[in-house]
Design a protein around this motif. Structure first.
Motif, PDB file in Angstrom:
ATOM      1  N   GLN A  47       0.826  -1.208   0.000  1.00 35.75           N
ATOM      2  CA  GLN A  47       0.000   0.000   0.000  1.00 35.75           C
ATOM      3  C   GLN A  47       0.860   1.257   0.000  1.00 35.75           C
ATOM      4  OE1 GLN A  47      -3.468  -0.233  -0.277  1.00 35.75           O
ATOM      5  NE2 GLN A  47      -3.094   1.886  -0.882  1.00 35.75           N
ATOM      6  N   THR A  48       1.955   1.219   0.776  1.00 32.09           N
ATOM      7  CA  THR A  48       2.869   2.368   0.812  1.00 32.09           C
ATOM      8  C   THR A  48       3.483   2.612  -0.560  1.00 32.09           C
ATOM      9  OG1 THR A  48       3.402   1.965   3.133  1.00 32.09           O
ATOM     10  CG2 THR A  48       4.964   3.291   1.868  1.00 32.09           C
ATOM     11  N   SER A  49       3.914   1.531  -1.199  1.00 31.82           N
ATOM     12  CA  SER A  49       4.519   1.649  -2.527  1.00 31.82           C
ATOM     13  C   SER A  49       3.519   2.176  -3.551  1.00 31.82           C
ATOM     14  CB  SER A  49       5.056   0.284  -2.962  1.00 31.82           C
ATOM     15  OG  SER A  49       5.587   0.354  -4.268  1.00 31.82           O
ATOM     16  N   ILE A  50       2.299   1.633  -3.499  1.00 29.96           N
ATOM     17  CA  ILE A  50       1.266   2.064  -4.452  1.00 29.96           C
ATOM     18  C   ILE A  50       0.856   3.514  -4.181  1.00 29.96           C
ATOM     19  CG2 ILE A  50      -1.135   1.698  -5.152  1.00 29.96           C
ATOM     20  CD1 ILE A  50      -0.635  -1.313  -4.739  1.00 29.96           C
ATOM     21  N   ASN A  51       0.721   3.859  -2.890  1.00 31.75           N
ATOM     22  CA  ASN A  51       0.356   5.239  -2.545  1.00 31.75           C
ATOM     23  C   ASN A  51       1.406   6.223  -3.050  1.00 31.75           C
ATOM     24  OD1 ASN A  51      -1.957   4.371  -1.310  1.00 31.75           O
ATOM     25  ND2 ASN A  51      -1.157   4.522   0.776  1.00 31.75           N
ATOM     26  N   SER A  52       2.686   5.841  -2.885  1.00 34.99           N
ATOM     27  CA  SER A  52       3.767   6.710  -3.349  1.00 34.99           C
ATOM     28  C   SER A  52       3.713   6.885  -4.862  1.00 34.99           C
ATOM     29  CB  SER A  52       5.113   6.118  -2.935  1.00 34.99           C
ATOM     30  OG  SER A  52       6.180   6.897  -3.430  1.00 34.99           O
ATOM     31  N   ALA A  53       3.501   5.767  -5.566  1.00 37.34           N
ATOM     32  CA  ALA A  53       3.416   5.842  -7.027  1.00 37.34           C
ATOM     33  C   ALA A  53       2.185   6.631  -7.463  1.00 37.34           C
ATOM     34  CB  ALA A  53       3.384   4.439  -7.619  1.00 37.34           C
ATOM     35  N   GLN A  54       1.061   6.437  -6.738  1.00 37.21           N
ATOM     36  CA  GLN A  54      -0.162   7.167  -7.071  1.00 37.21           C
ATOM     37  C   GLN A  54       0.011   8.664  -6.826  1.00 37.21           C
ATOM     38  OE1 GLN A  54      -3.251   5.919  -8.426  1.00 37.21           O
ATOM     39  NE2 GLN A  54      -3.272   8.131  -8.758  1.00 37.21           N
ATOM     40  N   ALA A  55       0.734   8.996  -5.745  1.00 38.77           N
ATOM     41  CA  ALA A  55       1.012  10.411  -5.471  1.00 38.77           C
ATOM     42  C   ALA A  55       1.840  11.016  -6.600  1.00 38.77           C
ATOM     43  CB  ALA A  55       1.743  10.551  -4.136  1.00 38.77           C
ATOM     44  N   GLY A  56       2.780  10.224  -7.121  1.00 38.04           N
ATOM     45  CA  GLY A  56       3.573  10.697  -8.255  1.00 38.04           C
ATOM     46  C   GLY A  56       2.714  10.950  -9.477  1.00 38.04           C
ATOM     47  N   VAL A  57       1.732  10.071  -9.708  1.00 39.93           N
ATOM     48  CA  VAL A  57       0.819  10.252 -10.839  1.00 39.93           C
ATOM     49  C   VAL A  57      -0.028  11.509 -10.644  1.00 39.93           C
ATOM     50  CG1 VAL A  57      -1.203   9.289 -12.018  1.00 39.93           C
ATOM     51  CG2 VAL A  57       0.726   7.805 -11.433  1.00 39.93           C
ATOM     52  N   THR A  58      -0.544  11.674  -9.421  1.00 40.47           N
ATOM     53  CA  THR A  58      -1.375  12.853  -9.137  1.00 40.47           C
ATOM     54  C   THR A  58      -0.582  14.141  -9.330  1.00 40.47           C
ATOM     55  OG1 THR A  58      -2.671  11.579  -7.535  1.00 40.47           O
ATOM     56  CG2 THR A  58      -2.791  13.985  -7.385  1.00 40.47           C
ATOM     57  N   ALA A  59       0.667  14.142  -8.832  1.00 40.22           N
ATOM     58  CA  ALA A  59       1.517  15.328  -8.984  1.00 40.22           C
ATOM     59  C   ALA A  59       1.822  15.594 -10.456  1.00 40.22           C
ATOM     60  CB  ALA A  59       2.809  15.147  -8.199  1.00 40.22           C
ATOM     61  N   ALA A  60       2.093  14.529 -11.207  1.00 43.30           N
ATOM     62  CA  ALA A  60       2.398  14.690 -12.632  1.00 43.30           C
ATOM     63  C   ALA A  60       1.181  15.193 -13.401  1.00 43.30           C
ATOM     64  CB  ALA A  60       2.882  13.361 -13.211  1.00 43.30           C
ATOM     65  N   GLN A  61      -0.011  14.716 -13.020  1.00 41.18           N
ATOM     66  CA  GLN A  61      -1.236  15.202 -13.658  1.00 41.18           C
ATOM     67  C   GLN A  61      -1.435  16.685 -13.383  1.00 41.18           C
ATOM     68  OE1 GLN A  61      -3.974  12.409 -11.900  1.00 41.18           O
ATOM     69  NE2 GLN A  61      -4.059  11.132 -13.738  1.00 41.18           N
ATOM     70  N   GLY A  62      -1.173  17.091 -12.122  1.00 40.05           N
ATOM     71  CA  GLY A  62      -1.285  18.510 -11.777  1.00 40.05           C
ATOM     72  C   GLY A  62      -0.280  19.360 -12.530  1.00 40.05           C
TER      73      GLY A  62
END
Length: 458
Positions: free
Chosen positions: A224-239
């Motif tokens: 979950q930590t790994s996925i959350n980190s990767a998802q945060a990267g996606v969210t930041a990149a989308q922004g």
């Protein structure tokens, strides 16, 4: 002559800089983005899109790795379930063999019969619980299902704990047995060793079951930590992509009128601030209206000036002016730029200077009950002989008519009639007159012709 205005000068420089900044911003807004700026913005969008694709791939990899890692942990849990089930079965069988032994039943019943009964009852409950748990555990070892494995781990952990208690009760019975010729110490020690070993194996199995649950929980948290980190990267990149896309849109779009109005207002405000401080600086300075030589300074530095007293006197080097009071009966004839011929008493009537009317004071001046209006005459050219305060004589040309018929004003009758000689007879003719000059002559508009003889009374 001026007061100290260093603070205002610094403020003026600040306002000039502020004005230059807002003017530059307005110019930049009106000009729009350059081709280079647009190209850079497009590159930024491309880079942001690539970065988004990369982090999405990272998220996908993280999800795949998480699934694989969790599957491995659950497969380990399957193996732990199989081995623990077998250990529980073996331990319960050892417990049953011990309690069902003829020698143990014969020699323990006399010393601690209740303990033996309790041990057998607990053995029965443990075996019953094992038989209930066995199909559940065997089912998940044959078919992979994470939720079922979680349930089986918890179920077998309960069974194993109960089995540990059953063997502990049996060991308690063994401790109360007294050796005899029918049950030697060696035989009793063998029973104790067998039960003790089974208890150790059960505790190990129980520990393995708990460890399997902890490993699953830990792996889920890690995933979950790994996925959350990767998802945060996606969210930041989308922004980030949205930001540069918006910036590109703004660079391509024409400026909005509201933005133009805002910067225009800021320019006006900055200009007003600058004008205000410049006026304040100007008010601290006393500037000569003309070039000239200062002839008198009435005040010293630090003294209070009076509103009614002349502070500085000076003589002009050129551009002299003559001021004259004109009676109200003549002022209507005079207009700005009328040519003026000027003589000075100091030089006589033969030396003449030219000038023109440059100002007519709208306010009257009353002298001895007569209304006058002050007229200012500007001299043309320079003459070092002319001094301030000299008396001047003015001839103001209010109107000029060239090539007209004129007659002496004194021959014109009251009703604008003139007597002429015609065929030896005196006749009276009605005439229309125009302007007059200072030589006592009047313009004839109609009624007379050039060459006619005017009769003059002696």
């Amino acid at each position: 002559m001026s007061q100290d205005s260093s603070d205002l000068a610094f403020q003026s420089e600040s306002y000039e800089a502020a004005l230059a900044i807002v003017q530059a911003k307005l110019s930049q807004l009106l000009a729009g983005a350059s081709a280079e700026d647009i190209a850079l913005a497009q590159t930024a969008v491309s880079n942001a899109q690539k970065n988004l694709d990369d982090v999405k791939e990272t998220l996908s990899d993280a999800q795949t790795t998480a699934d694989t890692s969790l599957t491995d942990v659950y497969e380990d849990a399957q193996r732990t379930l199989s081995s623990s089930l077998l250990t529980t079965q073996t331990s319960l069988q050892t417990n049953a063999d011990t309690l069902d032994s003829t020698e143990l039943n014969l020699y323990s019943s006399a010393s601690n019969s209740q303990a033996l009964i309790d041990a057998k009852n607990l053995k029965f409950l443990a075996e019953l619980d094992y038989n209930s748990a066995k199909p559940i555990v065997e089912g998940v070892t044959l078919s992979f299902n994470q939720s079922s494995i979680d349930s089986a781990l918890e179920r077998l952990k309960t069974t194993t704990s109960l089995s540990v208690s059953a063997l502990a009760k049996t060991y308690e019975v063994l401790l109360s047995v007294v050796v005899s010729s029918q049950l030697t110490q060696t035989e009793l020690d063998a029973f104790k060793t067998s039960i003790a070993t089974a208890r150790i194996n059960l505790n190990t199995a129980l520990t393995n079951l708990v460890s399997a649950q902890q490993s699953i929980t830990s792996q889920k948290n890690t995933n979950q930590t790994s996925i959350n980190s990767a998802q945060a990267g996606v969210t930041a990149a989308q922004g980030a992509l949205q930001t540069v896309q918006d910036q590109l849109t703004l660079k391509i779009a024409k400026p909005r009128q509201s933005e133009i109005d805002l910067y225009t207002a800021q320019v006006k405000q900055a200009q007003a601030n600058l004008n205000q401080v410049r006026n304040q600086i100007a008010q601290k300075s006393l500037a000569a209206p003309i070039d000239g030589i200062i002839t008198d300074v009435a005040f010293q530095k630090g003294e209070m000036a009076s509103l009614t007293q002349i502070a500085i006197s000076m003589n002009s080097l050129s551009d002299f002016e003559v001021k004259s009071d004109i009676a109200e009966s003549d002022i209507a004839k005079i207009k700005l730029a009328d040519p003026v011929q000027i003589t000075f008493d100091a030089f006589g009537e033969n030396e003449k200077w030219q000038g023109k009317v440059i100002k007519i004071d709208p306010a009257q001046t009353v002298v001895a009950g007569v209304v006058y209006y002050q007229v200012t005459i500007g001299l043309s050219g320079t003459d070092s002989r002319i001094k301030s305060g000299m008396t001047a004589n003015l001839e103001i040309e209010t109107e000029r008519h060239v090539g007209v018929l004129i007659i002496p004003l004194r021959v014109v009758g009251e009703n604008k009639t003139v007597k002429i000689m015609e065929n030896g007879q005196i006749k009276e003719k009605q005439i229309e007159t125009g302007i007059k000059n200072d030589q006592g002559e009047v313009e004839i508009i109609s009624g007379l012709k050039e060459g006619e003889t005017i009769a003059i009374s002696k």
